[in-house]
Motif scaffolding. Structure first.
Motif, short mmCIF file in Angstrom:
data_model
loop_
_atom_site.label_atom_id
_atom_site.label_comp_id
_atom_site.label_asym_id
_atom_site.label_seq_id
_atom_site.Cartn_x
_atom_site.Cartn_y
_atom_site.Cartn_z
N LYS A 65 1.21 0.32 -6.01
CA LYS A 65 1.83 -1.00 -6.02
C LYS A 65 2.75 -1.22 -4.82
N THR A 66 3.20 -0.15 -4.17
CA THR A 66 4.06 -0.29 -3.01
C THR A 66 3.48 0.47 -1.82
N PHE A 67 3.85 0.03 -0.63
CA PHE A 67 3.35 0.64 0.59
C PHE A 67 3.82 2.09 0.71
N TYR A 97 0.04 -3.78 -2.90
CA TYR A 97 1.09 -3.74 -1.89
C TYR A 97 0.71 -4.56 -0.66
N ARG A 136 1.53 -8.20 -1.61
CA ARG A 136 2.97 -8.44 -1.70
C ARG A 136 3.69 -8.27 -0.36
N LYS A 148 4.49 -5.39 3.13
CA LYS A 148 4.90 -4.02 3.36
C LYS A 148 6.42 -3.87 3.27
#
Length: 288
Positions: A66-68, A197, A200, A202
């Motif tokens: 979900k995140t970089f 990600y 959304r 970076k």
């Protein structure tokens, strides 16, 4: 040394490791199969996955994170359970050649070490196999549309990661039959995905935040070392730090300073997922 461990090392000594290097979004995954075909490579390590021909054998994809920063940690096999799973599968396969994908030589070396593979003996850069126009087009597609490629057929990706699957690319490449009768089309399929990600955006770590982490690391290592200046350079392959310090008399400048360099690198990479290319320490003064 235990016999089983000796067998493990002996097995991996026979493996030739290749590395395909290029900045994120320049088309490494898209061209990985072509590189593998050219050098007779059956196995590919790409973004946390062990791939053989058209199958995912082990690991999990960084694209699902979900995140970089979480994605970077997966690509670097930061979690022990993840790297152990892939290392065990590597040990069970008869591997002669394997291709590692990374944004820098340091990343490829780190992946090889964590999977207990020999260091890459051949480095292939994306600029060697793709035109500048192709690279710029790939970068635009990544930045504007957030599209990534996994070099396996869509059926493999849909089964494991249906929530990020976007499209499939089919490429026919002609090859000559063993009998030399004529060219036969061979289908290569790649999967296009859109990680959360990527949609959304970076996470960017500022120089100030990195500097604060350096200060914290140095203070943890030795409270008597005084930082005078920190310079942060981002060369797109990773970060380079130049740290100017005063050290108290009595500190062994050789071993302890090298340990401090390693301590800073390991802690920042572990907690942020970014790559630290190098840490240069300048000793400005010896204090009493």
């Amino acid at each position: 040394m235990k016999p089983m461990f000796l067998d493990f090392l002996f097995t991996f000594k026979r493996i030739k490791v290749y590395a395909l290097i290029g900045e994120s979004g320049t088309g490494k995954s898209f061209r990985a199969k072509l590189v593998a075909q050219k050098y007779g490579i059956e196995f590919i390590i790409d973004d946390g996955l062990l791939i053989r021909e058209n199958r995912i054998l082990a690991g999990h994809s960084a694209k699902k994170e979900k995140t970089f920063l979480a994605a970077v940690k997966v690509a670097l096999f930061d979690e022990k359970a993840h790297r152990d799973e892939v290392a065990r599968r590597l040990q069970s396969e008869k591997i002669k050649r394997i291709l590692l994908l990374g944004t820098s030589e340091k990343m490829a070396l780190k992946i090889a070490a964590r999977l207990q593979l020999p260091p890459p003996s051949k480095i292939i850069r994306i600029e060697d196999i793709a035109s500048q126009d192709d690279i710029e087009k790939a970068i635009r597609t990544r930045r504007i549309e957030g599209k990534h490629v996994i070099p396996v057929p869509s059926i493999e990706v849909k089964r494991s990661y249906p929530n990020i699957f976007y499209d499939a690319i089919q490429i026919f490449k002609r090859r000559i039959t063993p009998a030399g009768i004529g060219p036969v089309p061979k289908l290569h399929e790649k999967s296009v995905v859109r990680p959360e990600y990527s949609i959304r955006g970076k996470v960017i770590i500022s120089e100030a935040a990195l500097s604060q982490m350096v200060i914290h690391c140095v203070d943890e290592y030795n409270q008597n070392i005084r930082i005078k200046k920190i310079l942060v350079k981002d060369d797109k392959m990773g970060y380079r730090l130049v740290i100017t310090i005063d050290v108290p008399y009595g500190i062994q400048l050789g071993g302890n300073i090298h340990e401090l360099q390693q301590y800073i690198i390991e802690n920042i990479e572990r907690f942020t997922g970014i790559l630290i290319e190098e840490v240069n320490i300048i000793i400005d003064k010896i204090t009493q």
